[in-house]
Design a protein around this motif. Sequence first.
Motif, PDB file in Angstrom:
ATOM      1  N   MET A  52      -7.386 -12.042   0.640  1.00 14.72           N
ATOM      2  CA  MET A  52      -7.521 -10.436   0.712  1.00 14.72           C
ATOM      3  C   MET A  52      -8.610  -9.947   1.234  1.00 14.72           C
ATOM      4  N   LYS A  53      -9.175 -10.664   2.014  1.00 20.59           N
ATOM      5  CA  LYS A  53     -10.759 -10.209   2.375  1.00 20.59           C
ATOM      6  C   LYS A  53     -10.812 -10.437   3.873  1.00 20.59           C
ATOM      7  N   THR A  54     -11.542  -9.515   4.817  1.00 20.00           N
ATOM      8  CA  THR A  54     -11.631  -9.600   6.072  1.00 20.00           C
ATOM      9  C   THR A  54     -12.933 -10.841   6.271  1.00 20.00           C
ATOM     10  N   THR A  55     -12.940 -11.689   7.267  1.00 18.46           N
ATOM     11  CA  THR A  55     -13.780 -12.454   7.510  1.00 18.46           C
ATOM     12  C   THR A  55     -14.187 -12.445   9.054  1.00 18.46           C
ATOM     13  N   PHE A  56     -15.400 -12.907   9.524  1.00 16.95           N
ATOM     14  CA  PHE A  56     -15.653 -12.652  10.887  1.00 16.95           C
ATOM     15  C   PHE A  56     -15.972 -14.119  11.239  1.00 16.95           C
ATOM     16  N   ASN A  57     -14.967 -14.473  12.571  1.00 19.16           N
ATOM     17  CA  ASN A  57     -15.356 -15.853  12.962  1.00 19.16           C
ATOM     18  C   ASN A  57     -15.372 -16.032  14.575  1.00 19.16           C
ATOM     19  N   PRO A  58     -16.023 -17.057  14.886  1.00 22.62           N
ATOM     20  CA  PRO A  58     -16.170 -17.000  16.632  1.00 22.62           C
ATOM     21  C   PRO A  58     -14.932 -17.584  17.195  1.00 22.62           C
ATOM     22  N   ILE A  59     -14.871 -17.333  18.327  1.00 20.27           N
ATOM     23  CA  ILE A  59     -13.704 -17.997  19.182  1.00 20.27           C
ATOM     24  C   ILE A  59     -14.425 -19.199  19.676  1.00 20.27           C
ATOM     25  N   VAL A  60     -13.255 -20.308  19.527  1.00 17.74           N
ATOM     26  CA  VAL A  60     -13.992 -21.655  20.010  1.00 17.74           C
ATOM     27  C   VAL A  60     -13.074 -22.155  21.099  1.00 17.74           C
ATOM     28  N   GLY A  61     -12.185 -21.432  21.512  1.00 14.01           N
ATOM     29  CA  GLY A  61     -11.494 -21.734  22.604  1.00 14.01           C
ATOM     30  C   GLY A  61     -10.540 -20.697  23.218  1.00 14.01           C
ATOM     31  N   ILE A  62     -10.024 -20.693  24.453  1.00 11.54           N
ATOM     32  CA  ILE A  62      -9.447 -19.632  25.053  1.00 11.54           C
ATOM     33  C   ILE A  62      -8.330 -20.417  25.836  1.00 11.54           C
ATOM     34  N   SER A  63      -7.024 -20.215  25.698  1.00 13.63           N
ATOM     35  CA  SER A  63      -5.834 -20.817  26.598  1.00 13.63           C
ATOM     36  C   SER A  63      -5.417 -19.574  27.465  1.00 13.63           C
ATOM     37  N   VAL A  64      -5.298 -20.122  28.858  1.00 15.27           N
ATOM     38  CA  VAL A  64      -4.622 -19.162  29.659  1.00 15.27           C
ATOM     39  C   VAL A  64      -3.360 -19.696  29.979  1.00 15.27           C
ATOM     40  N   ASN A  65      -2.388 -19.468  29.431  1.00 14.27           N
ATOM     41  CA  ASN A  65      -0.965 -20.216  29.390  1.00 14.27           C
ATOM     42  C   ASN A  65       0.004 -19.704  30.482  1.00 14.27           C
ATOM     43  N   GLY A  66      -0.223 -18.989  31.500  1.00 15.19           N
ATOM     44  CA  GLY A  66       0.743 -18.611  32.460  1.00 15.19           C
ATOM     45  C   GLY A  66       1.645 -17.459  32.091  1.00 15.19           C
ATOM     46  N   THR A  67       2.835 -17.258  32.874  1.00 15.42           N
ATOM     47  CA  THR A  67       3.731 -16.433  32.711  1.00 15.42           C
ATOM     48  C   THR A  67       4.644 -16.721  31.721  1.00 15.42           C
ATOM     49  N   LEU A 146      -6.146 -17.529  21.735  1.00 18.35           N
ATOM     50  CA  LEU A 146      -7.385 -17.805  21.195  1.00 18.35           C
ATOM     51  C   LEU A 146      -7.359 -19.005  20.088  1.00 18.35           C
ATOM     52  N   GLU A 147      -8.261 -19.509  19.963  1.00 19.81           N
ATOM     53  CA  GLU A 147      -8.482 -20.427  19.021  1.00 19.81           C
ATOM     54  C   GLU A 147      -9.935 -20.035  18.013  1.00 19.81           C
ATOM     55  N   ILE A 148      -9.605 -19.662  16.878  1.00 23.39           N
ATOM     56  CA  ILE A 148     -10.564 -19.102  16.093  1.00 23.39           C
ATOM     57  C   ILE A 148     -11.120 -20.084  14.883  1.00 23.39           C
ATOM     58  N   ASN A 150     -12.936 -21.679  11.492  1.00 24.69           N
ATOM     59  CA  ASN A 150     -12.719 -21.417  10.006  1.00 24.69           C
ATOM     60  C   ASN A 150     -11.195 -21.012   9.446  1.00 24.69           C
ATOM     61  N   ASP A 151     -10.928 -19.582   9.687  1.00 28.14           N
ATOM     62  CA  ASP A 151      -9.640 -19.049   9.132  1.00 28.14           C
ATOM     63  C   ASP A 151      -8.455 -19.121   9.974  1.00 28.14           C
ATOM     64  N   HIS A 152      -8.772 -19.347  11.472  1.00 25.39           N
ATOM     65  CA  HIS A 152      -7.764 -19.766  12.122  1.00 25.39           C
ATOM     66  C   HIS A 152      -6.675 -18.514  12.367  1.00 25.39           C
ATOM     67  N   ASN A 153      -7.027 -17.268  12.487  1.00 21.95           N
ATOM     68  CA  ASN A 153      -6.153 -16.089  12.518  1.00 21.95           C
ATOM     69  C   ASN A 153      -7.178 -14.902  13.280  1.00 21.95           C
ATOM     70  N   PHE A 154      -6.305 -13.947  13.760  1.00 30.97           N
ATOM     71  CA  PHE A 154      -7.002 -12.836  13.857  1.00 30.97           C
ATOM     72  C   PHE A 154      -5.878 -11.439  14.084  1.00 30.97           C
ATOM     73  N   PHE A 155      -6.559 -10.598  14.371  1.00 29.32           N
ATOM     74  CA  PHE A 155      -5.599  -9.294  14.374  1.00 29.32           C
ATOM     75  C   PHE A 155      -5.498  -8.919  15.663  1.00 29.32           C
ATOM     76  N   THR A 156      -4.223  -8.647  16.202  1.00 29.88           N
ATOM     77  CA  THR A 156      -4.062  -8.025  17.644  1.00 29.88           C
ATOM     78  C   THR A 156      -3.306  -7.048  17.491  1.00 29.88           C
ATOM     79  N   ASP A 157      -3.597  -5.854  17.736  1.00 27.39           N
ATOM     80  CA  ASP A 157      -2.923  -4.260  17.559  1.00 27.39           C
ATOM     81  C   ASP A 157      -2.516  -3.965  16.234  1.00 27.39           C
ATOM     82  N   GLY A 158      -3.470  -4.517  15.466  1.00 22.86           N
ATOM     83  CA  GLY A 158      -3.499  -4.337  13.930  1.00 22.86           C
ATOM     84  C   GLY A 158      -2.616  -5.181  13.248  1.00 22.86           C
TER      85      GLY A 158
END
Length: 222
Positions: A52-67, A146-148, A150-158
């Motif tokens: 139940m805590k927020t953490t700050f983690n770097p992006i380690v990978g970005i996938s461009v996955n097409g349409t 994205l690949e994040i 440590n915690d392997h998650n992120f918030f998109t549009d809340g």
Amino acid sequence: QEMILTCSAKKKKERMGRRCLPSYSKVLLPDLSQKKIKDLKVGDVVVSKKGMKTTFNPIVGISVNGTKPVYRVILEDDKKVDVTINHPLRALKDNGKEDWVSIETGLQVGDYVSTIVIDSLKESSSFDYQKITSISYLDSIETFDLEIANDHNFFTDGILVSNTGKSQSIAMLAIHRAMMNEKYRILLVSPYAVQTEEIINNIKEICASLPENPIQSSKQTP
């Protein structure tokens, strides 16, 4: 993981469907601003959730996955997130526990998913669970993921979403091939040090969880 690590095949190719978000999806950053996923880069830091805590983690990978075909998930507080059918959201189960669930694996109207509430731009934030009121097909749209670390998650549009997990898949395949052939050597090449470090850490964690750790020694190289 169990399937990959216990398979006796000498050669193996795993095809894992990539989870995707549209290029316009807004990702929450530590200063509580939001940036479109298509404009992010490896090394940028995002907001994640651990317990139940927020953490700050770097992006380690970005996938461009097409349409890809994209679906819109709308919540009771009018938040909405657009995802592919296999991209998991953090859902609250009937037993009170959280789990990662995608539309493909049973996410449905009436389920509750984890969201973040930003009370004031730079003052405080908290978590909440909001009920899904609608899931509908949107369109075929250019997608990313994205690949994040440590915690392997992120918030998109809340709304909390899982990351691609690409480095873990690479780690599992590397372990399988090394265990099946004692002469097998693995070379990890990436323009980003944080990306190779994440894969190596995953290899160590997976090996440590096995009944007999296959790692006899390890060292850091320049």
